[in-house]
Design a protein around this motif. Structure first.
Motif, PDB file in Angstrom:
ATOM      1  N   THR A  39      12.004  10.573 -14.473  1.00  0.00           N
ATOM      2  CA  THR A  39      12.170   9.481 -13.507  1.00  0.00           C
ATOM      3  C   THR A  39      11.020   8.477 -13.431  1.00  0.00           C
ATOM      4  N   LEU A  40       9.853   9.340 -12.991  1.00  0.00           N
ATOM      5  CA  LEU A  40       8.682   8.719 -12.644  1.00  0.00           C
ATOM      6  C   LEU A  40       8.164   7.970 -14.291  1.00  0.00           C
ATOM      7  N   SER A  41       8.332   8.588 -15.117  1.00  0.00           N
ATOM      8  CA  SER A  41       8.047   7.865 -16.525  1.00  0.00           C
ATOM      9  C   SER A  41       8.814   6.592 -16.670  1.00  0.00           C
ATOM     10  N   ILE A  42      10.092   6.511 -16.242  1.00  0.00           N
ATOM     11  CA  ILE A  42      10.815   5.485 -16.452  1.00  0.00           C
ATOM     12  C   ILE A  42      10.256   4.475 -15.460  1.00  0.00           C
ATOM     13  N   LEU A  43      10.185   4.618 -14.415  1.00  0.00           N
ATOM     14  CA  LEU A  43       9.616   3.679 -13.238  1.00  0.00           C
ATOM     15  C   LEU A  43       8.259   3.233 -13.591  1.00  0.00           C
ATOM     16  N   ALA A  44       7.374   3.993 -13.989  1.00  0.00           N
ATOM     17  CA  ALA A  44       6.099   3.588 -14.441  1.00  0.00           C
ATOM     18  C   ALA A  44       6.125   2.614 -15.518  1.00  0.00           C
ATOM     19  N   GLN A  45       7.163   2.670 -16.571  1.00  0.00           N
ATOM     20  CA  GLN A  45       7.338   1.557 -17.644  1.00  0.00           C
ATOM     21  C   GLN A  45       7.878   0.281 -16.786  1.00  0.00           C
ATOM     22  N   SER A  46       8.419   0.311 -15.983  1.00  0.00           N
ATOM     23  CA  SER A  46       9.184  -0.743 -15.023  1.00  0.00           C
ATOM     24  C   SER A  46       8.490  -1.512 -14.143  1.00  0.00           C
ATOM     25  N   GLY A  47       7.384  -0.748 -14.073  1.00  0.00           N
ATOM     26  CA  GLY A  47       6.369  -1.352 -12.891  1.00  0.00           C
ATOM     27  C   GLY A  47       6.732  -0.954 -11.433  1.00  0.00           C
ATOM     28  N   LYS A  48       7.455   0.048 -11.461  1.00  0.00           N
ATOM     29  CA  LYS A  48       8.080   0.505 -10.116  1.00  0.00           C
ATOM     30  C   LYS A  48       7.247   1.944  -9.503  1.00  0.00           C
ATOM     31  N   LEU A  49       6.515   2.278 -10.280  1.00  0.00           N
ATOM     32  CA  LEU A  49       5.710   3.403  -9.738  1.00  0.00           C
ATOM     33  C   LEU A  49       4.414   2.841  -9.274  1.00  0.00           C
ATOM     34  N   LEU A  50       4.073   3.169  -8.015  1.00  0.00           N
ATOM     35  CA  LEU A  50       2.810   2.611  -7.297  1.00  0.00           C
ATOM     36  C   LEU A  50       2.109   3.707  -7.425  1.00  0.00           C
ATOM     37  N   THR A  51       0.722   3.328  -8.092  1.00  0.00           N
ATOM     38  CA  THR A  51      -0.286   4.597  -8.079  1.00  0.00           C
ATOM     39  C   THR A  51      -1.604   4.561  -7.324  1.00  0.00           C
ATOM     40  N   ASN A  52      -1.444   3.546  -6.392  1.00  0.00           N
ATOM     41  CA  ASN A  52      -2.739   3.336  -5.306  1.00  0.00           C
ATOM     42  C   ASN A  52      -2.342   3.284  -3.862  1.00  0.00           C
ATOM     43  N   VAL A  53      -1.238   4.366  -3.583  1.00  0.00           N
ATOM     44  CA  VAL A  53      -0.636   4.109  -2.290  1.00  0.00           C
ATOM     45  C   VAL A  53      -1.384   5.097  -1.280  1.00  0.00           C
ATOM     46  N   LYS A  54      -2.012   4.697  -0.397  1.00  0.00           N
ATOM     47  CA  LYS A  54      -2.789   5.427   0.683  1.00  0.00           C
ATOM     48  C   LYS A  54      -2.004   5.265   1.989  1.00  0.00           C
ATOM     49  N   GLY A  55      -1.313   6.230   2.572  1.00  0.00           N
ATOM     50  CA  GLY A  55      -0.689   6.274   3.890  1.00  0.00           C
ATOM     51  C   GLY A  55       0.760   5.312   3.582  1.00  0.00           C
ATOM     52  N   LYS A  56       1.039   4.488   4.658  1.00  0.00           N
ATOM     53  CA  LYS A  56       2.032   3.554   4.626  1.00  0.00           C
ATOM     54  C   LYS A  56       1.960   2.481   3.729  1.00  0.00           C
ATOM     55  N   GLN A  57       2.783   1.882   3.050  1.00  0.00           N
ATOM     56  CA  GLN A  57       2.634   0.819   2.183  1.00  0.00           C
ATOM     57  C   GLN A  57       4.091  -0.105   2.162  1.00  0.00           C
ATOM     58  N   ALA A  58       4.155  -1.422   2.594  1.00  0.00           N
ATOM     59  CA  ALA A  58       5.246  -2.172   2.619  1.00  0.00           C
ATOM     60  C   ALA A  58       5.424  -2.703   1.292  1.00  0.00           C
ATOM     61  N   ILE A  59       6.677  -2.760   0.861  1.00  0.00           N
ATOM     62  CA  ILE A  59       7.168  -3.168  -0.431  1.00  0.00           C
ATOM     63  C   ILE A  59       8.141  -4.371  -0.039  1.00  0.00           C
ATOM     64  N   PRO A  60       7.633  -5.698  -0.282  1.00  0.00           N
ATOM     65  CA  PRO A  60       8.813  -6.917   0.019  1.00  0.00           C
ATOM     66  C   PRO A  60       9.357  -6.984  -1.065  1.00  0.00           C
ATOM     67  N   ILE A  61      10.826  -7.168  -0.982  1.00  0.00           N
ATOM     68  CA  ILE A  61      11.764  -7.571  -2.343  1.00  0.00           C
ATOM     69  C   ILE A  61      12.551  -8.652  -1.804  1.00  0.00           C
ATOM     70  N   SER A  62      12.571  -9.574  -2.672  1.00  0.00           N
ATOM     71  CA  SER A  62      13.465 -10.827  -2.172  1.00  0.00           C
ATOM     72  C   SER A  62      14.329 -11.326  -3.234  1.00  0.00           C
ATOM     73  N   ASP A  63      15.341 -11.967  -3.036  1.00  0.00           N
ATOM     74  CA  ASP A  63      16.241 -12.486  -3.799  1.00  0.00           C
ATOM     75  C   ASP A  63      16.744 -13.784  -3.324  1.00  0.00           C
ATOM     76  N   VAL A  64      16.424 -14.784  -3.944  1.00  0.00           N
ATOM     77  CA  VAL A  64      16.715 -16.159  -3.627  1.00  0.00           C
ATOM     78  C   VAL A  64      18.025 -16.665  -4.130  1.00  0.00           C
ATOM     79  N   ASP A  65      18.823 -17.173  -3.213  1.00  0.00           N
ATOM     80  CA  ASP A  65      20.197 -17.808  -3.636  1.00  0.00           C
ATOM     81  C   ASP A  65      19.696 -19.463  -3.428  1.00  0.00           C
ATOM     82  N   VAL A  66      20.028 -19.852  -4.581  1.00  0.00           N
ATOM     83  CA  VAL A  66      19.721 -21.386  -5.108  1.00  0.00           C
ATOM     84  C   VAL A  66      21.237 -22.179  -5.033  1.00  0.00           C
ATOM     85  N   VAL A  67      20.972 -23.394  -4.224  1.00  0.00           N
ATOM     86  CA  VAL A  67      22.318 -24.165  -4.230  1.00  0.00           C
ATOM     87  C   VAL A  67      21.937 -25.721  -4.811  1.00  0.00           C
TER      88      VAL A  67
END
Length: 313
Positions: A29-57
């Motif tokens: 699973t980590l190999s899959i996430l690494a390939q998609s850029g979803k494995l964070l490799t420099n996390v020290k302590g707590k780290q916030a991950i902001p995710i956004s989804d834009v709704d355009v009208v």
């Protein structure tokens, strides 16, 4: 015999980063996430991950309207990832190492190869890293800090895995249970019906995946063979659909499958810190080799309204 236990640490410690990396990326699973850029490799302590989804009208702009009528917006799902500090400490006696070395040396001789301390150090390091990677893979999905640290769950209470976290309410609610929709006489029908029950605007995205355990995938292949349907081993696509399948060991034993966009799954570790090391040192007093792995690992889930799960076995 060229074996000298006191030399093993010299060969192995210089490859510390390589062995730590294998213990992390060796998990499927980590190999899959690494390939998609979803494995964070420099996390020290707590780290916030902001995710956004834009709704355009889109609006009519053919006339000069006197008033502004703003529409659309942005859904923001911020999650916190905090990798747990983990260590694996093992002792190898001189006798254990000698017996192991002899076996590996004989294997090499049958192949016409020379075997020395450097090759043995590589073997021991890889064996330890592979064992840790297997544990990490299971914990990524089934981890729960409330599990007892004994018996079958002794390695699953270091951090919460994906299955637990995606069911905890977040900015976008909780993951969607498809159990009422994954009906059918075979696992093939259950998976197909489950896929068609996911939101069309989610399953049509390029990073949409079906995560399935290796054991359930084997049932799936067997069910296809019963129907005299041939699927190439390299074609990991759900039959009758265009849904890519990710076969992971971490879901084995759960009977659960997960449909999700890759952007909803995150893992974090710290491969740049001195706290992530693989070391070996020999004690003349105890006549033992100490093999220590230290690293961090944790998970986070986002956009729960894009994660769907169900029992299929």
């Amino acid at each position: 015999m060229a074996f000298d236990v006191t030399k093993l640490p010299d060969y192995t410690n210089q490859d510390s980063t390589d062995f730590i990396t294998k213990s992390i990326l060796g998990a499927s699973t980590l190999s899959i996430l690494a390939q998609s850029g979803k494995l964070l490799t420099n996390v020290k302590g707590k780290q916030a991950i902001p995710i956004s989804d834009v709704d355009v009208v889109l609006q009519d702009n053919s006339t000069d309207a006197a008033e502004r009528n703003a529409q659309g917006g942005m859904v923001i799902d911020q999650v916190i990832i905090e990798p747990a500090e983990i260590k694996s400490l093992t002792n190898w006696s001189n006798r254990q190492l000698t017996d192991k070395f002899t076996v590996e040396e004989l294997k090499a001789k049958f192949k016409g190869q020379n075997y020395d301390n450097a090759a043995f150090a590589e073997f021991i390091g890889n064996e330890q890293a592979a064992a840790i990677a297997s544990i990490n893979e299971q914990a990524l999905w089934q981890g729960d800090v409330n599990l007892p640290g004994t018996g079958a769950t002794k390695n699953l209470n270091r951090f919460d895995g994906f299955l637990k976290k995606m069911k905890v309410s977040g900015a976008t609610g909780v993951a969607i249970n498809l159990s009422g929709s994954t009906t059918g006489a075979t696992i093939v029908e259950k998976l197909k019906n489950g896929f068609l029950s996911t939101k069309v605007e989610v399953r049509t995205q390029p990073d949409f995946r079906l995560f399935i355990s290796k054991a359930d995938y084997q049932l799936y292949i067997a069910a296809l063979s019963e129907k005299n349907l041939y699927v190439p081993a390299t074609e990991k696509v759900l039959f009758g659909t265009d849904c890519p399948m990710e076969i992971v060991e971490g879901l084995v034993g759960t009977g659960t499958v997960v449909f999700t966009r890759l952007r909803s799954l995150y893992a974090g570790t710290d491969l740049d810190s001195d706290a992530s090391t693989a070391t070996k040192y020999f004690s003349p007093e105890t006549k033992q080799l100490y093999i220590d792995f230290q690293y961090s690992l944790g998970t986070a889930t986002a956009m729960h309204n894009e994660i769907f799960y169900s029992k299929v076995a």
